[in-house]
Write an enzyme that holds these catalytic residues in place. Structure first.
Site, mmCIF file in Angstrom:
data_model
loop_
_atom_site.group_PDB
_atom_site.id
_atom_site.type_symbol
_atom_site.label_atom_id
_atom_site.label_comp_id
_atom_site.label_asym_id
_atom_site.label_seq_id
_atom_site.Cartn_x
_atom_site.Cartn_y
_atom_site.Cartn_z
ATOM 1 N N SER A 11 15.910 -40.572 7.618
ATOM 2 C CA SER A 11 15.472 -39.972 6.339
ATOM 3 C C SER A 11 16.383 -40.364 5.185
ATOM 4 O O SER A 11 15.985 -40.252 4.028
ATOM 5 C CB SER A 11 15.430 -38.443 6.452
ATOM 6 O OG SER A 11 16.744 -37.943 6.616
ATOM 7 N N TYR A 147 34.514 -32.580 13.752
ATOM 8 C CA TYR A 147 33.888 -33.903 13.591
ATOM 9 C C TYR A 147 34.603 -34.921 14.482
ATOM 10 O O TYR A 147 33.953 -35.699 15.186
ATOM 11 C CB TYR A 147 33.929 -34.327 12.122
ATOM 12 C CG TYR A 147 33.180 -35.615 11.848
ATOM 13 C CD1 TYR A 147 31.790 -35.676 11.975
ATOM 14 C CD2 TYR A 147 33.851 -36.779 11.469
ATOM 15 C CE1 TYR A 147 31.096 -36.860 11.736
ATOM 16 C CE2 TYR A 147 33.163 -37.963 11.223
ATOM 17 C CZ TYR A 147 31.784 -38.001 11.352
ATOM 18 O OH TYR A 147 31.098 -39.172 11.114
ATOM 19 N N LYS A 151 32.903 -37.232 17.538
ATOM 20 C CA LYS A 151 32.870 -38.696 17.580
ATOM 21 C C LYS A 151 33.771 -39.236 18.702
ATOM 22 O O LYS A 151 33.446 -40.252 19.318
ATOM 23 C CB LYS A 151 33.255 -39.281 16.219
ATOM 24 C CG LYS A 151 32.228 -38.998 15.107
ATOM 25 C CD LYS A 151 30.848 -39.613 15.390
ATOM 26 C CE LYS A 151 29.918 -39.526 14.199
ATOM 27 N NZ LYS A 151 28.560 -40.021 14.468
HETATM 28 N N1 NAP Z 1 28.940 -41.627 5.445
HETATM 29 C C1 NAP Z 1 30.119 -41.599 6.042
HETATM 30 O O1 NAP Z 1 31.157 -41.365 5.419
HETATM 31 C C2 NAP Z 1 30.197 -41.877 7.522
HETATM 32 C C3 NAP Z 1 31.418 -42.338 8.048
HETATM 33 C C4 NAP Z 1 31.513 -42.599 9.398
HETATM 34 C C5 NAP Z 1 30.414 -42.382 10.219
HETATM 35 N N2 NAP Z 1 29.240 -41.904 9.699
HETATM 36 C C6 NAP Z 1 28.116 -41.692 10.612
HETATM 37 O O2 NAP Z 1 27.009 -42.479 10.182
HETATM 38 C C7 NAP Z 1 25.791 -41.864 10.633
HETATM 39 C C8 NAP Z 1 24.787 -41.844 9.487
HETATM 40 O O3 NAP Z 1 25.261 -40.999 8.464
HETATM 41 P P1 NAP Z 1 25.049 -41.352 6.910
HETATM 42 O O4 NAP Z 1 26.350 -41.762 6.392
HETATM 43 O O5 NAP Z 1 23.898 -42.244 6.729
HETATM 44 O O6 NAP Z 1 24.749 -39.882 6.321
HETATM 45 P P2 NAP Z 1 23.378 -39.132 5.941
HETATM 46 O O7 NAP Z 1 22.766 -39.802 4.763
HETATM 47 O O8 NAP Z 1 23.743 -37.687 5.843
HETATM 48 O O9 NAP Z 1 22.407 -39.367 7.191
HETATM 49 C C9 NAP Z 1 22.447 -38.566 8.352
HETATM 50 C C10 NAP Z 1 21.073 -38.586 8.986
HETATM 51 O O10 NAP Z 1 21.127 -37.799 10.186
HETATM 52 C C11 NAP Z 1 19.995 -36.956 10.191
HETATM 53 N N3 NAP Z 1 20.153 -35.760 11.021
HETATM 54 C C12 NAP Z 1 21.020 -34.737 10.882
HETATM 55 N N4 NAP Z 1 20.815 -33.828 11.842
HETATM 56 C C13 NAP Z 1 19.789 -34.292 12.603
HETATM 57 C C14 NAP Z 1 19.102 -33.816 13.747
HETATM 58 N N5 NAP Z 1 19.406 -32.641 14.322
HETATM 59 N N6 NAP Z 1 18.100 -34.568 14.278
HETATM 60 C C15 NAP Z 1 17.747 -35.740 13.709
HETATM 61 N N7 NAP Z 1 18.338 -36.239 12.614
HETATM 62 C C16 NAP Z 1 19.355 -35.523 12.074
HETATM 63 C C17 NAP Z 1 19.752 -36.605 8.739
HETATM 64 O O11 NAP Z 1 18.429 -36.120 8.594
HETATM 65 P P3 NAP Z 1 17.986 -34.867 7.679
HETATM 66 O O12 NAP Z 1 17.562 -35.498 6.371
HETATM 67 O O13 NAP Z 1 16.857 -34.260 8.434
HETATM 68 O O14 NAP Z 1 19.180 -33.966 7.555
HETATM 69 C C18 NAP Z 1 19.992 -37.974 8.101
HETATM 70 O O15 NAP Z 1 18.838 -38.758 8.194
HETATM 71 C C19 NAP Z 1 26.171 -40.480 11.183
HETATM 72 O O16 NAP Z 1 26.224 -40.539 12.598
HETATM 73 C C20 NAP Z 1 27.572 -40.261 10.620
HETATM 74 O O17 NAP Z 1 28.350 -39.406 11.431
HETATM 75 C C21 NAP Z 1 29.104 -41.668 8.360
#
Ligand code: NAP
Length: 273
Positions: A11, A147, A151
């Protein structure tokens, strides 16, 4: 025969960018999300099909995986991307927040992997790409224990599975990313706060200030991550652990080059602790 990729959490952020990239490359894409009715962009691609999926729901995971296989005939690559951050003092976290952090970031990938294994076993091959973080290999900030726990657990799960899936020709890869632009990660953080307990207020304020002031130069280009996922999916890259971005690489380099006690002191000092 077109290749097919299944992605969780499409999303927003990395999930949406990855789904869009693979759609443009001509792959079939099973894009999964909790609220498909809100999606306006991925619906524009004829080779993308959207499936409702909350990764914490075991039955929904089984159903979405089966529906995606039935729609496309087969799945080649699975990206476990859905994730969120629970930050704040462990003492102040609600029982629900503790369980939810584990449910989304760890139980979620477990549900998806288990749902796919019969299909991959039957096909004689398959690939899982798990989106972790450099926070899955090291710590860097206070109030991130939940967190980090989630991870680190994803790292252990992926590494442990390597041995049992290798003989089945099913590969596993980890993406260790730092902060990147174009996502909702910081907005989606759930903060563990209790106004009655002030002991953690100063540290919380410092961490919130850090998150609020992260600027473009400290964030990685998310296309670096998408390109790495693409290289893993197509087999151009077979690395198990893929550390992306200058900040993550520098931190992990430091962590491996000095004793843990020194590392922890150094990180704490960044926050005046
Ligand atoms: N951005 C950073 O700083 C960062 C750094 C290191 C690692 N990561 C990792 O990268 C990945 C992607 O994150 P992002 O940075 O793209 O952030 P994001 O924009 O917040 O995306 C997270 C996604 O996970 C979905 N989600 C949350 N809970 C869920 C559930 N119960 N079932 C299905 N989908 C769910 C959200 O959907 P909804 O719209 O429904 O909430 C959203 O689509 C994550 O695993 C995060 O831990 C991010």
């Amino acid at each position: 025969m077109a290749y097919t990729i299944f992605i969780t959490g499409t999303s927003s952020g990395l999930g949406k960018l990855t789904a869009t990239h693979f759609a443009k490359q001509g792959w079939n894409v099973a894009a999964t999300m909790r609220s498909p009715e809100k999606e306006k962009e991925l619906t524009e691609y004829s080779n993308v099909k959207i499936f409702k999926l909350d990764v914490t729901d075991v039955q929904q995971a089984k159903q979405a995986v089966q529906d995606a296989i039935d729609s496309f005939g087969h799945i080649d690559v699975v990206v476990n991307n859905a994730g969120l951050g629970s930050y704040g003092a462990l003492e102040l976290a609600s029982e629900e927040n503790i369980d939810w952090q584990f449910a989304v970031n760890v139980r979620g990938p477990i549900n998806i992997i288990r749902a796919f294994l019969p299909h991959f076993r039957e096909r004689g091959h398959g690939k899982f790409i798990n989106i972790s973080s450099f926070m899955g290999i090291t710590t860097a900030v206070p109030l991130g224990s939940l967190y980090n726990m989630s991870k680190f657990a994803l790292e252990g799960l992926t590494e442990g599975l390597y041995y049992e899936l290798k003989p089945l020709n099913i590969s596993l890869h980890l993406i260790e990313q730092g902060g990147s632009s174009g996502n909702n990660f910081v907005e989606n953080i759930s903060w563990n706060i209790n106004p009655a307990i002030k002991a953690y207020d100063d540290t919380t304020a410092k961490l919130k200030h850090l998150f609020a002031n992260v600027n473009g130069s400290q964030l990685d280009d998310p296309m670096l991550i998408v390109d790495t996922i693409s290289d893993l999916a197509t087999g151009r890259n077979n690395k198990f652990r893929n550390i992306i971005g200058a900040s993550g690489n520098a931190l992990l380099q430091m962590r491996s080059s000095i004793p843990i006690e020194k590392y922890l002191e150094k990180m704490a000092a960044n926050f005046g602790l």
